[in-house]
Motif scaffolding. Structure first.
Motif, PDB file in Angstrom:
ATOM      1  N   LEU A 298      31.339  45.493  33.079  1.00  0.00           N
ATOM      2  CA  LEU A 298      31.809  44.133  33.310  1.00  0.00           C
ATOM      3  C   LEU A 298      30.857  43.156  32.636  1.00  0.00           C
ATOM      4  O   LEU A 298      29.648  43.192  32.861  1.00  0.00           O
ATOM      5  N   THR A 299      31.413  42.266  31.834  1.00  0.00           N
ATOM      6  CA  THR A 299      30.571  41.333  31.085  1.00  0.00           C
ATOM      7  C   THR A 299      30.568  39.927  31.671  1.00  0.00           C
ATOM      8  O   THR A 299      29.877  39.046  31.163  1.00  0.00           O
ATOM      9  N   GLY A 300      31.329  39.705  32.732  1.00  0.00           N
ATOM     10  CA  GLY A 300      31.366  38.400  33.376  1.00  0.00           C
ATOM     11  C   GLY A 300      31.455  38.537  34.873  1.00  0.00           C
ATOM     12  O   GLY A 300      31.803  39.604  35.411  1.00  0.00           O
ATOM     13  N   ALA A 301      31.122  37.485  35.589  1.00  0.00           N
ATOM     14  CA  ALA A 301      31.204  37.486  37.039  1.00  0.00           C
ATOM     15  C   ALA A 301      32.634  37.753  37.490  1.00  0.00           C
ATOM     16  O   ALA A 301      33.593  37.268  36.883  1.00  0.00           O
ATOM     17  N   VAL A 302      32.789  38.530  38.566  1.00  0.00           N
ATOM     18  CA  VAL A 302      34.115  38.892  39.084  1.00  0.00           C
ATOM     19  C   VAL A 302      34.546  37.833  40.102  1.00  0.00           C
ATOM     20  O   VAL A 302      34.060  37.809  41.240  1.00  0.00           O
ATOM     21  N   TYR A 303      35.472  36.973  39.689  1.00  0.00           N
ATOM     22  CA  TYR A 303      35.902  35.871  40.534  1.00  0.00           C
ATOM     23  C   TYR A 303      37.136  36.212  41.375  1.00  0.00           C
ATOM     24  O   TYR A 303      37.458  35.475  42.313  1.00  0.00           O
ATOM     25  N   ALA A 304      37.843  37.276  41.026  1.00  0.00           N
ATOM     26  CA  ALA A 304      39.042  37.645  41.779  1.00  0.00           C
ATOM     27  C   ALA A 304      39.199  39.155  41.752  1.00  0.00           C
ATOM     28  O   ALA A 304      38.899  39.810  40.747  1.00  0.00           O
ATOM     29  N   VAL A 305      39.692  39.694  42.861  1.00  0.00           N
ATOM     30  CA  VAL A 305      39.957  41.129  42.943  1.00  0.00           C
ATOM     31  C   VAL A 305      41.182  41.341  43.828  1.00  0.00           C
ATOM     32  O   VAL A 305      41.376  40.626  44.808  1.00  0.00           O
ATOM     33  N   ALA A 306      42.051  42.277  43.433  1.00  0.00           N
ATOM     34  CA  ALA A 306      43.280  42.534  44.180  1.00  0.00           C
ATOM     35  C   ALA A 306      43.648  43.999  44.047  1.00  0.00           C
ATOM     36  O   ALA A 306      43.435  44.617  42.990  1.00  0.00           O
ATOM     37  N   TRP A 307      44.224  44.558  45.106  1.00  0.00           N
ATOM     38  CA  TRP A 307      44.642  45.957  45.130  1.00  0.00           C
ATOM     39  C   TRP A 307      46.115  46.085  44.772  1.00  0.00           C
ATOM     40  O   TRP A 307      46.935  45.234  45.141  1.00  0.00           O
ATOM     41  N   HIS A 308      46.449  47.158  44.087  1.00  0.00           N
ATOM     42  CA  HIS A 308      47.852  47.542  43.918  1.00  0.00           C
ATOM     43  C   HIS A 308      48.393  47.956  45.288  1.00  0.00           C
ATOM     44  O   HIS A 308      47.647  48.512  46.106  1.00  0.00           O
ATOM     45  N   PRO A 309      49.675  47.694  45.584  1.00  0.00           N
ATOM     46  CA  PRO A 309      50.212  48.057  46.907  1.00  0.00           C
ATOM     47  C   PRO A 309      50.042  49.519  47.282  1.00  0.00           C
ATOM     48  O   PRO A 309      49.936  49.853  48.462  1.00  0.00           O
ATOM     49  N   VAL A 310      49.987  50.399  46.286  1.00  0.00           N
ATOM     50  CA  VAL A 310      49.780  51.817  46.582  1.00  0.00           C
ATOM     51  C   VAL A 310      48.329  52.098  46.936  1.00  0.00           C
ATOM     52  O   VAL A 310      48.025  53.013  47.700  1.00  0.00           O
ATOM     53  N   GLY A 311      47.394  51.311  46.387  1.00  0.00           N
ATOM     54  CA  GLY A 311      46.003  51.419  46.775  1.00  0.00           C
ATOM     55  C   GLY A 311      45.104  52.216  45.863  1.00  0.00           C
ATOM     56  O   GLY A 311      43.906  52.288  46.104  1.00  0.00           O
ATOM     57  N   LYS A 312      45.623  52.800  44.800  1.00  0.00           N
ATOM     58  CA  LYS A 312      44.787  53.576  43.885  1.00  0.00           C
ATOM     59  C   LYS A 312      44.347  52.771  42.671  1.00  0.00           C
ATOM     60  O   LYS A 312      43.486  53.204  41.915  1.00  0.00           O
TER      61      LYS A 312
END
Length: 267
Positions: free
Chosen positions: A234-248
């Motif tokens: 990762l080359t930049g700060a992680v401002y958002a994260v989200a899971w796929h509905p299946v979870g993998k």
């Protein structure tokens, strides 16, 4: 974006200010956005192409840093630096309720999260930790310990029993959502924790942030607190994260302008 092909399918235009938060409606037909222009914009996403938002909600006196749909989709909540959480009728756009930290008029609200039953609302703040509200009464139910000075995002577990938040101090905090007792304090981030999310089954948590070397994205076992994945490159700060509905599958968005899709079993 179309996830499988990684292609952009629509660009929503009309912004001339920084965007701070986005939220899909529960039925997937609308997108709410908030930013430095102090308004909340509602976008109809059924048709492709750009265009203006279908509605603009005005009332905040300063930047809006959080938007969240009630699980049934009938109400949209927004939070800002004007010490206000505003509730809007999602169909008409009318203002329903304004919640504020009456005892601390300088409270700055950041991210929001509804409880799964839609009766409570958790808010991240600058200077006041995590605040949990009984929405019907507009009353403060409990206050998470004011550990770090700045909490940007908060997320409710799918079963409604726990809250996770990330601190400016680089730690991930997990509270008992029923009474506010601190259950876990997870260390490992080198910089501020900017984003958090639960897996759909509630067994894992993701946390993203920044560091001197770029960005950090960790996945934790929700029961033991053990870090089970450290996602790199990762080359930049992680401002958002989200899971796929299946979870993998995990999606992260960073300050480097990149969206990254992560297959967790392979890393």
């Amino acid at each position: 974006w179309e996830v499988e092909r990684g292609q952009c399918v629509r660009v929503l235009q009309g912004y001339d200010a920084c965007l701070y938060d986005l939220a899909w409606s529960p039925d997937g037909t609308q997108l709410a956005s908030a930013g430095a222009d102090s308004v909340v914009s509602l976008w109809q996403v059924k048709s492709l192409g750009g265009g203006a938002p279908r509605g603009v909600l005005r009332g905040h006196g300063w930047s809006v840093y959080g938007v969240a749909w009630r699980p049934d989709g009938g109400v949209l909540a927004s939070s800002g630096w004007d010490n206000a959480i505003r509730l809007w009728d999602s169909a008409s756009g009318s203002s329903l309720q304004v919640i504020g930290d009456r005892d601390h008029l300088d409270t700055l609200f950041w991210g929001l999260a509804w409880s799964p039953d839609g009766k409570q609302l958790a808010s991240a703040t600058h200077g006041r930790g995590v605040l949990v509200w009984e929405v019907g009464a507009g009353a403060l139910r409990w206050i998470g310990p004011e550990l770090p000075t700045w909490i940007r995002r908060v997320a409710w577990s799918p079963n409604g029993t726990r809250l996770v938040a990330g601190g400016e101090d680089g730690q991930v905090y997990v509270w008992d959502a029923r009474g506010g007792s601190l259950l876990q304090r997870l260390a490992g981030h080198q910089g501020a924790v900017i984003s958090v999310a639960w897996s759909p089954d509630g067994t894992q948590m993701a946390s993203g942030g920044d560091s001197q070397d770029g960005g950090e994205l960790f996945v934790w076992d929700a029961r033991s607190g053990e870090r089970i994945y450290t996602l790199q490159r990762l080359t930049g700060a992680v401002y958002a994260v989200a899971w796929h509905p299946v979870g993998k599958l995990l999606l992260s968005g960073g300050s480097d302008g990149r969206l990254c899709w992560w297959d967790l079993p392979s890393g």
